[in-house]
Design a protein around this motif. Structure first.
Motif, PDB file in Angstrom:
ATOM      1  N   SER A  89       1.155  -1.021   0.299  1.00  0.00           N
ATOM      2  CA  SER A  89       0.523  -0.090   0.209  1.00  0.00           C
ATOM      3  C   SER A  89       1.055   1.549   0.284  1.00  0.00           C
ATOM      4  CB  SER A  89      -0.774  -0.248   1.275  1.00  0.00           C
ATOM      5  OG  SER A  89      -1.588  -1.090   0.967  1.00  0.00           O
ATOM      6  N   ILE A  90       0.299   2.226  -0.194  1.00  0.00           N
ATOM      7  CA  ILE A  90       0.751   3.376  -0.929  1.00  0.00           C
ATOM      8  C   ILE A  90       0.580   4.895   0.038  1.00  0.00           C
ATOM      9  CG2 ILE A  90       1.987   5.418  -2.487  1.00  0.00           C
ATOM     10  CD1 ILE A  90       2.463   3.049  -4.398  1.00  0.00           C
ATOM     11  N   GLY A  91       1.483   5.166   0.780  1.00  0.00           N
ATOM     12  CA  GLY A  91       0.461   5.945   1.646  1.00  0.00           C
ATOM     13  C   GLY A  91       1.527   7.520   1.568  1.00  0.00           C
ATOM     14  N   TRP A  92       0.808   8.921   2.102  1.00  0.00           N
ATOM     15  CA  TRP A  92       1.472  10.214   1.951  1.00  0.00           C
ATOM     16  C   TRP A  92       0.894  10.470   3.560  1.00  0.00           C
ATOM     17  CZ3 TRP A  92      -1.586  15.197   2.966  1.00  0.00           C
ATOM     18  CH2 TRP A  92      -0.111  16.019   2.731  1.00  0.00           C
ATOM     19  N   HIS A  93       2.500  11.236   4.456  1.00  0.00           N
ATOM     20  CA  HIS A  93       2.086  11.747   5.956  1.00  0.00           C
ATOM     21  C   HIS A  93       1.687  13.241   5.928  1.00  0.00           C
ATOM     22  CE1 HIS A  93       4.290  13.327   9.368  1.00  0.00           C
ATOM     23  NE2 HIS A  93       3.768  11.888   9.847  1.00  0.00           N
ATOM     24  N   ASP A  94       1.035  13.271   6.104  1.00  0.00           N
ATOM     25  CA  ASP A  94       0.205  14.891   6.244  1.00  0.00           C
ATOM     26  C   ASP A  94       0.871  15.091   7.675  1.00  0.00           C
ATOM     27  OD1 ASP A  94      -0.805  16.502   6.646  1.00  0.00           O
ATOM     28  OD2 ASP A  94      -3.217  16.051   6.376  1.00  0.00           O
ATOM     29  N   ALA A  95       1.575  15.381   7.233  1.00  0.00           N
ATOM     30  CA  ALA A  95       3.051  16.496   8.890  1.00  0.00           C
ATOM     31  C   ALA A  95       1.353  17.232   9.870  1.00  0.00           C
ATOM     32  CB  ALA A  95       3.625  17.161   8.614  1.00  0.00           C
ATOM     33  N   ALA A  96       1.252  18.215   9.110  1.00  0.00           N
ATOM     34  CA  ALA A  96      -0.827  19.148   9.355  1.00  0.00           C
ATOM     35  C   ALA A  96      -1.136  17.346  10.648  1.00  0.00           C
ATOM     36  CB  ALA A  96      -0.674  19.494   9.041  1.00  0.00           C
ATOM     37  N   ALA A  97      -1.694  17.121  10.648  1.00  0.00           N
ATOM     38  CA  ALA A  97      -2.141  15.965  10.871  1.00  0.00           C
ATOM     39  C   ALA A  97      -1.655  15.186  11.769  1.00  0.00           C
ATOM     40  CB  ALA A  97      -3.762  15.671   9.879  1.00  0.00           C
ATOM     41  N   ASN A  98      -0.351  14.559  11.567  1.00  0.00           N
ATOM     42  CA  ASN A  98       0.997  13.806  11.928  1.00  0.00           C
ATOM     43  C   ASN A  98       0.162  12.199  11.274  1.00  0.00           C
ATOM     44  OD1 ASN A  98       2.562  12.452  13.092  1.00  0.00           O
ATOM     45  ND2 ASN A  98       1.762  13.062  15.302  1.00  0.00           N
ATOM     46  N   THR A  99      -0.313  11.945  10.194  1.00  0.00           N
ATOM     47  CA  THR A  99      -1.153  10.890  10.245  1.00  0.00           C
ATOM     48  C   THR A  99      -0.865  10.526   8.598  1.00  0.00           C
ATOM     49  OG1 THR A  99      -2.992   9.793  10.445  1.00  0.00           O
ATOM     50  CG2 THR A  99      -3.210  11.796   8.986  1.00  0.00           C
ATOM     51  N   TYR A 100      -0.907   9.015   8.011  1.00  0.00           N
ATOM     52  CA  TYR A 100      -0.882   8.842   6.805  1.00  0.00           C
ATOM     53  C   TYR A 100      -2.614   8.648   6.087  1.00  0.00           C
ATOM     54  CZ  TYR A 100       3.696   6.686   7.706  1.00  0.00           C
ATOM     55  OH  TYR A 100       5.093   7.570   7.837  1.00  0.00           O
ATOM     56  N   VAL A 101      -2.151   9.701   4.865  1.00  0.00           N
ATOM     57  CA  VAL A 101      -2.962   9.448   4.259  1.00  0.00           C
ATOM     58  C   VAL A 101      -3.104   8.183   3.531  1.00  0.00           C
ATOM     59  CG1 VAL A 101      -4.824  10.742   2.137  1.00  0.00           C
ATOM     60  CG2 VAL A 101      -3.362  11.706   4.105  1.00  0.00           C
ATOM     61  N   PRO A 102      -3.761   7.145   3.087  1.00  0.00           N
ATOM     62  CA  PRO A 102      -4.027   6.199   2.296  1.00  0.00           C
ATOM     63  C   PRO A 102      -4.104   6.514   0.723  1.00  0.00           C
ATOM     64  CG  PRO A 102      -5.155   5.834   3.937  1.00  0.00           C
ATOM     65  CD  PRO A 102      -5.052   6.960   3.980  1.00  0.00           C
ATOM     66  N   LEU A 103      -3.185   6.477  -0.226  1.00  0.00           N
ATOM     67  CA  LEU A 103      -3.376   6.649  -1.667  1.00  0.00           C
ATOM     68  C   LEU A 103      -3.636   5.365  -2.326  1.00  0.00           C
ATOM     69  CD1 LEU A 103      -0.734   8.705  -2.039  1.00  0.00           C
ATOM     70  CD2 LEU A 103      -2.661   9.398  -1.652  1.00  0.00           C
ATOM     71  N   TYR A 104      -3.236   4.084  -2.283  1.00  0.00           N
ATOM     72  CA  TYR A 104      -2.994   3.567  -2.968  1.00  0.00           C
ATOM     73  C   TYR A 104      -3.131   2.280  -2.863  1.00  0.00           C
ATOM     74  CZ  TYR A 104      -2.349   6.614  -7.078  1.00  0.00           C
ATOM     75  OH  TYR A 104      -2.307   7.698  -8.054  1.00  0.00           O
ATOM     76  N   HIS A 105      -3.960   0.663  -2.642  1.00  0.00           N
ATOM     77  CA  HIS A 105      -3.857  -0.744  -2.079  1.00  0.00           C
ATOM     78  C   HIS A 105      -3.539  -1.384  -2.972  1.00  0.00           C
ATOM     79  CE1 HIS A 105      -6.349   2.220   0.691  1.00  0.00           C
ATOM     80  NE2 HIS A 105      -7.444   1.929  -0.551  1.00  0.00           N
TER      81      HIS A 105
END
Length: 863
Positions: A739-755
């Motif tokens: 799976s591929i995700g992006w780390h949202d530094a503002a929310a300090n969480t990973y946003v899933p992009l592709y599975h």
């Protein structure tokens, strides 16, 4: 009088063809029907003359030594062949007082003979030479429909009337002198970081692993492509290449024909060797490229090889070992791999007298789509180079040549199942009865550079159908067999530095005692950190200098490279001894002697005091082994939750799996249970039985060649009509392994992009918002992370922006280039993603700037 000798199976571009022809005894060979032998009792000089430069003639034989000796002491004396016209001329002048006039265009060989001399002629024809190809195409030789070569024999002897000559000849009839036919079978290439296998299965053979042949490791240069050399080699082929010479791009006659780029893209521009014959431990570091596979998947232009070699004015390049290696050659990353695979395919053609029409190629299951695309193009380019003189070459597309692309785990699983199911008792019917719901196999492939893990399900929904499905993949890009060698290397270096410091009364950090509990010594974690401490490593390097930096040159650099190669070979041998329980000092004196030459004279007995224990090696690598076990556990629990994460069997693949800690840890973790408390303490474990209740009978060779053999079996079964069908993931490389995700530094969480499992060409564009804190500058890069099944997010791709990035950014996948693209919506700026990893990981550990414990990604903190 002349004699015709027919030599069959002579094909173009198949290397050297060898044929032996025994002549009658000299007195019978040189005889007349009316007068008998014309050879005088004192004998004479036999001269062999021919005109074709692609032919070599050697004389072998012996002369009886009986005169003046009792019958029981009679013996023979080998003749001494003469291999040059100059030496022949000197001998004729010495014996007869006459000067010989040798034709410059002709080739000569010779020997002194007596009436009882028995000679054998060894004829060698270089079918890969440019002169041979020209001769085959000329009208004189029937436009490739056979070739006749005259070999003239001249006898020079002394008679009462003076020196006289007799002549006779042999006519070599070469058949058929055309390009070899297409190979009627399948060929599979398993290009490894440390070893490479080429497996073939002839169409006339039964579909069985027992009939698969492997290409042996031998010297595939233009001077050794003959059947005798092939039979002396062993498989697999070491993934090593050494460029001994290169054609000079600045030579005027060369510049008229080629640009530098055109010249250096052709194999003829290089004189090179591959495999064990590169002699890593015995030769200087000049021209050596270790593990050329690593740089193939590096981003274009990120990795180049700078090689110190010799320069030659001729094309094709010749061996010019009398010259100093002082020519600096720069090659793009994929070029050494192309040359290496080209030579392998040339060797296959030379051995089988046939060219491969269809290939199966394997790849690590952790490759991304872009990496696989570069890898596949390199294999295709190597095939094009190997078949550059093939008249059918231009009619074949890449997809036709590379008929099967299969990940290494699936290939290994199919080999496993071929052994147990297709060739086992009861075959597929028994398998269906034992495993009606399917069989789950965990394939753990610890190769030279990476560790790949796959979970494969095998099922037989019909009596004539075997289906393989890869349920999930995982792995480590920074751990393999080479990393075990690195651990041994650093231990040996530290111990040697200690001994040298004692002699010179210097101080260096001493290796602490290791204790599993930390009592009476340090625990494994502290021990490992001690070997990660850069101050310690630099202190040892002062006495045992093996590190070097970019841009370094001169004698000091060569000395460091030389010592590093010797220390690496020592480490490899110690690792093998530890793996097999052999004496680690046996067979080392030759290596030790060269290390002493490099470091200065000191007592040889010093080496006898250097010991490396398995516990110390284990302490340096166990964190990576445990991490690989966690990846296996995560994969199994995520895919086999309904079975409590339990596979039916574990199949260990790759040379790294031969190291005891790796195999024992995997088997104990997933298949074994201790035989009571005493059994656990003594290391005795009971393992679950293998497939169909049978105990595993795989040999050590399976670790090395099962991937290539499995790929060959898969391609053969796919193309054959055998009443059995095979289904497997031929498009596995088209699906995301993670799976591929992006780390949202503002929310300090990973946003899933592709599975995991999504097809690359179906990946839809995704938009992410890059928020910038008030008063801060926009970041110049963003990172995507990937997550293996059941694991945590780890760095994957990095996108660099010259002008900074803010606001909406669209992530898309370009199916044509097979790369991820980031587009800034406000400015339209597009950036291609690159692997978020230090590019030095694409070089072999032996040829990095510094040899250190397992590589770590170049992590950048989000700001």
């Amino acid at each position: 009088m002349s004699t015709e000798v027919i030599i069959n199976n002579v094909y173009l571009n198949c290397g050297w063809v060898e044929h032996r022809y025994r002549l009658p005894k000299a007195k019978d060979w040189w005889s007349d029907a009316r007068t008998g032998s014309v050879l005088s009792p004192e004998g004479g000089i036999l001269i062999v003359r021919w005109w074709e430069p692609f032919v070599t003639v050697e004389l072998e034989g012996e002369t009886p030594e009986s005169q003046g000796k009792p019958r029981g002491e009679q013996g023979t004396k080998k003749i001494v062949p003469i291999t040059s016209a100059a030496d022949l001329g000197a001998l004729i002048y010495k014996r007869f007082g006459r000067r010989a006039n040798f034709q410059q265009a002709a080739c000569f060989a010779g020997a002194e003979i007596l009436p009882e001399t028995s000679l054998e002629c060894r004829f060698m024809i270089n079918t890969s030479s440019e002169q041979f190809r020209r001769a085959a195409a000329s009208s004189e030789h029937g436009n490739g429909g056979g070739m006749c070569i005259e070999i003239e024999f001249i006898l020079v002897q002394k008679r009462t009337a003076g020196v006289e000559q007799q002549r006779t000849s042999l006519h070599l009839r070469l058949e058929p002198v055309v390009y070899p036919p297409c190979y009627q079978g399948v060929l599979a290439v398993d290009f490894g970081n440390t070893e490479t296998n080429l497996a073939s299965l002839d169409a006339g053979r039964p579909l069985s692993t027992r009939f698969i042949s492997l290409l042996p490791d031998l010297q595939f240069d233009r001077e050794a492509l003959n059947l005798g050399a092939h039979l002396r080699g062993e498989s697999p082929v070491d993934s090593l290449l050494r460029i001994d010479a290169v054609t000079d791009c600045e030579e005027p006659t060369i510049k008229e024909r080629f640009s530098p780029q055109e010249l250096l893209s052709q194999p003829e521009a290089y004189y090179y060797r591959i495999g064990r014959h590169t002699n890593v431990g015995m030769e200087e570091p000049h021209g050596l490229v270790a593990n050329p596979k690593r740089a193939v998947v590096a981003p274009r232009g990120k990795v180049k090889y700078t090689i110190l070699t010799r320069v030659d004015e001729e094309y094709p390049a010749r061996q010019v070992f009398d010259r100093r290696p002082d020519y600096q050659l720069e090659l793009p990353g994929p070029r050494p791999a192309e040359l290496f695979l080209c030579r392998l395919l040339e060797g296959f053609r030379g051995l089988h007298r046939a060219w491969p029409r269809r290939l199966a190629m394997t790849y690590p299951s952790t490759y991304s789509a872009g990496e696989l695309a570069r890898f596949r193009e390199t294999v295709a380019q190597a095939w094009r180079l190997a078949e550059r003189f093939n008249p059918q070459r231009n009619f074949l597309q890449q997809e036709e040549v590379i008929a099967l692309v299969i990940d290494e785990a699936s290939a290994a699983a199919f080999y496993y199942l071929s052994r147990w199911v297709l060739e086992g008792p009861g075959g597929l019917r028994s398998f269906r009865w034992y495993y009606p719901e399917g069989f789950y196999l965990l394939v753990y492939d610890c190769g030279g550079a990476t560790t790949d893990v796959s979970l494969v399900k095998a099922e037989a929904p019909q009596h004539d159908l075997l289906r393989l499905t890869v349920l999930g993949r995982s792995g480590l890009r920074d751990f393999g067999g080479d990393d075990i060698t690195v651990a041994v290397f650093l231990l040996l270096k530290a111990r040697l530095a200690e001994k040298l410091a004692e002699r010179s009364r210097e101080r260096v950090p001493r290796v602490p005692n290791l204790s599993a509990t930390g009592r009476g010594g340090v625990d494994p974690v502290t021990f490992r950190e001690f070997f990660r401490n850069e101050e310690n490593l630099e202190a040892w390097d002062q006495l045992v200098p093996t590190d070097y930096h970019k841009g370094a040159s001169g004698g000091s650099l060569l000395a460091r490279q030389r010592l590093r190669m010797l220390m690496w070979q020592w480490a490899e041998e110690v690792k093998k001894c530890v793996s097999t329980g052999q004496d680690p000092t046996k067979g080392m004196p030759a290596i030790w002697a060269r290390i002493r030459e490099s470091l200065g004279d000191f007592p040889r007995e010093l080496f006898d005091q250097i010991r490396v224990s398995p516990q110390e090696i284990n302490a340096l690598i166990e964190d990576q082994v445990k991490k690989s076990v966690r990846l296996c556990r995560n994969l199994l629990e995520s895919k086999l939750a309904f079975r409590l994460g339990k596979p039916d069997d574990v199949f260990l693949v790759g040379n790294g799996s031969r190291y005891p800690l790796v195999g024992q840890t995997l088997r104990q973790e997933f298949l074994g249970e201790p035989l009571g408390e005493k059994g656990a303490a003594s290391g005795m474990w009971r393992f679950c039985p293998s497939l169909m209740g049978l105990e595993s009978s795989f040999s050590e060779a399976d670790l090395k060649d099962c991937v290539a053999k499995g790929a060959a079996m898969a391609l053969a079964l796919r193309q054959g009509s055998l009443g059995l069908s095979l289904e497997f993931d031929t498009d596995l490389c088209r699906r995301l392994p993670f799976s591929i995700g992006w780390h949202d530094a503002a929310a300090n969480t990973y946003v899933p992009l592709y599975h995991e499992g999504e097809r690359y060409e179906e990946l839809a564009p995704k938009t992410l918002n890059v928020n910038v804190r008030e008063g801060s500058n926009p970041p110049t890069w963003i990172r995507l992370s990937h997550r293996w099944p059941g694991g945590e997010y780890e760095p994957f791709l990095i996108f660099e922006f010259d002008e900074g990035v803010e606001g909406p950014v669209t992530i898309s996948f370009d199916a044509e280039t097979e790369q991820f693209i980031a587009t800034v919506d406000q400015t339209g700026q597009q950036v291609t993603g690159e692997r978020d990893i230090d590019v030095d990981v694409y070089r072999a550990a032996l040829q990095r700037e510094k040899i250190r414990l397992s590589f770590r990604s170049d992590i950048r903190e989000n700001t």
